[in-house]
Design an enzyme around this catalytic site. Structure first.
Site, PDB file in Angstrom:
ATOM      1  CG  ASP A  43      -0.361  -0.046   2.526  1.00  0.00           C
ATOM      2  OD1 ASP A  43       0.732  -0.383   2.539  1.00  0.00           O
ATOM      3  OD2 ASP A  43      -1.097  -0.220   3.629  1.00  0.00           O
ATOM      4  CB  SER A  44       4.506   1.775  -0.093  1.00  0.00           C
ATOM      5  OG  SER A  44       4.890   0.676  -0.839  1.00  0.00           O
ATOM      6  CG  ASP A  82       0.189  -4.130   2.033  1.00  0.00           C
ATOM      7  OD1 ASP A  82       0.178  -4.841   2.743  1.00  0.00           O
ATOM      8  OD2 ASP A  82       1.271  -3.203   1.711  1.00  0.00           O
ATOM      9  CE  LYS A 112       3.002  -6.116   3.517  1.00  0.00           C
ATOM     10  NZ  LYS A 112       2.442  -4.984   4.419  1.00  0.00           N
ATOM     11  CD  GLU A 114       0.118  -1.794   7.722  1.00  0.00           C
ATOM     12  OE1 GLU A 114      -0.221  -0.955   8.705  1.00  0.00           O
ATOM     13  OE2 GLU A 114       0.778  -1.205   6.646  1.00  0.00           O
ATOM     14  CD  GLU A 181       7.461  -0.463   7.446  1.00  0.00           C
ATOM     15  OE1 GLU A 181       6.386  -1.165   7.154  1.00  0.00           O
ATOM     16  OE2 GLU A 181       7.800   0.501   7.201  1.00  0.00           O
TER      17      GLU A 181
HETATM   18  O1  KIV Z   1       3.192  -1.028   1.633  1.00  0.00           O
HETATM   19  C1  KIV Z   1       4.604  -1.497   1.586  1.00  0.00           C
HETATM   20  O2  KIV Z   1       5.339  -1.075   0.674  1.00  0.00           O
HETATM   21  C2  KIV Z   1       4.987  -2.417   2.602  1.00  0.00           C
HETATM   22  C3  KIV Z   1       6.415  -2.846   2.692  1.00  0.00           C
HETATM   23  C4  KIV Z   1       7.152  -1.679   3.100  1.00  0.00           C
HETATM   24  C5  KIV Z   1       6.696  -3.921   3.553  1.00  0.00           C
HETATM   25  O3  KIV Z   1       4.188  -2.832   3.447  1.00  0.00           O
END
Ligand code: KIV
Length: 258
Positions: A43-44, A82, A112, A114, A181
């Site tokens: 989600d970055s 994510d 994924k 969190e 992280e």
């Molecule tokens: O969103 C992302 O890119 C991440 C990584 C930094 C692990 O969750």
């Protein structure tokens, strides 16, 4: 496509796991052909591809749009997507609906999410039970930025104990891997030694079972990156130079040739 089980075997064999993020077809195709093991539609992408200040505004629809493009470019790697903020926190049912859409509509191999508190571990167990592979994520969890900032986690002994307990709970719930992280490297080492499933570190030292970085940091595409990230290229400069050269040739009628 690489399987989650293969990653667990690699941990047993001491084979480190290389993970990078991707947000579109072109980047995903290059990373896959270059031999990345896991491609994360993180989600970055809200920050590096859409220009938001945090990951919070990203929607499930936007995630699906980017994940579909990434999956079209990948043949070998395991693609993990994510789940964006507020697409899974409400209830296990909401998480099942969102993760189900990711698997059905994109072709990705897992999701994924969190956090590892008891309610989240319960959600993970339900997802795994219906056949959805889940990667966990503890330590600094950027979807909680309004509570924690982007600061390193796991400094106090209570915080360390909590993060260890969350990682164990996620493994017991059936997660196939966990991102650690921005935590101290000795804490990441302790967790990696306690778990059977592989840990994937980012800003968590060199004792994890694998590493992940945000690809725009690796390529030097942005103007800022976290201290723990490493750039292997300065794409910002290369693109600037190429663009200036193109503009110059157009304005001086050097391009195109007659
Ligand atoms: O969103 C992302 O890119 C991440 C990584 C930094 C692990 O969750």
């Amino acid at each position: 496509m690489l399987t989650p089980q293969q990653l667990i075997q690699w941990k047993q064999q001491g084979r480190a796991i290389a993970v990078l993020t991707a947000w579109d077809y072109a980047i995903a195709q290059i990373l896959d052909q270059a031999g990345v093991d896991v491609i994360l539609v993180g989600d970055s992408l809200a920050m590096v591809a859409l220009g938001h200040e945090t990951t919070l505004p990203l929607t499930l629809e936007e995630t699906l749009h980017h994940a579909k493009a990434v999956c079209r470019g990948v043949k070998q790697a395991l693609v993990v997507v994510d789940l964006p903020f507020m697409s899974y926190q409400e209830s296990p049912q909401q998480a099942i609906r969102s993760a189900g859409r990711v698997l059905k509509e994109t072709g990705a191999g897992g999701v994924k999410l969190e956090g590892g508190h008891p309610a989240m571990a319960e959600t993970v167990a339900k997802l795994v039970h219906i056949g959805i592979p889940v990667m966990g994520h503890v330590g600094l969890t950027p979807q909680s930025v309004r509570q924690t900032g982007f600061r390193q986690q796991g400094k106090s002994s209570e915080d360390r104990e909590r993060i260890v307990a969350e990682a164990i709970a996620l493994e017991q719930a059936g997660a196939f891997s966990i991102v650690l992280e921005h935590i101290p490297s000795d804490l990441a080492k302790t967790i990696s030694e306690k778990l059977v499933i592989p840990t994937i570190g980012i800003g968590a030292g060199n004792q994890c079972d694998g590493q992940v970085l945000v690809t725009s940091d690796v390529l030097g595409l942005g103007t800022w990156k976290p201290k723990f990230a490493k750039s292997y290229l300065n794409l910002y400069e290369l693109i600037t130079t190429a663009t200036q050269e193109y503009c110059g040739e157009v304005r001086s009628h050097q391009f195109p040739e007659a």
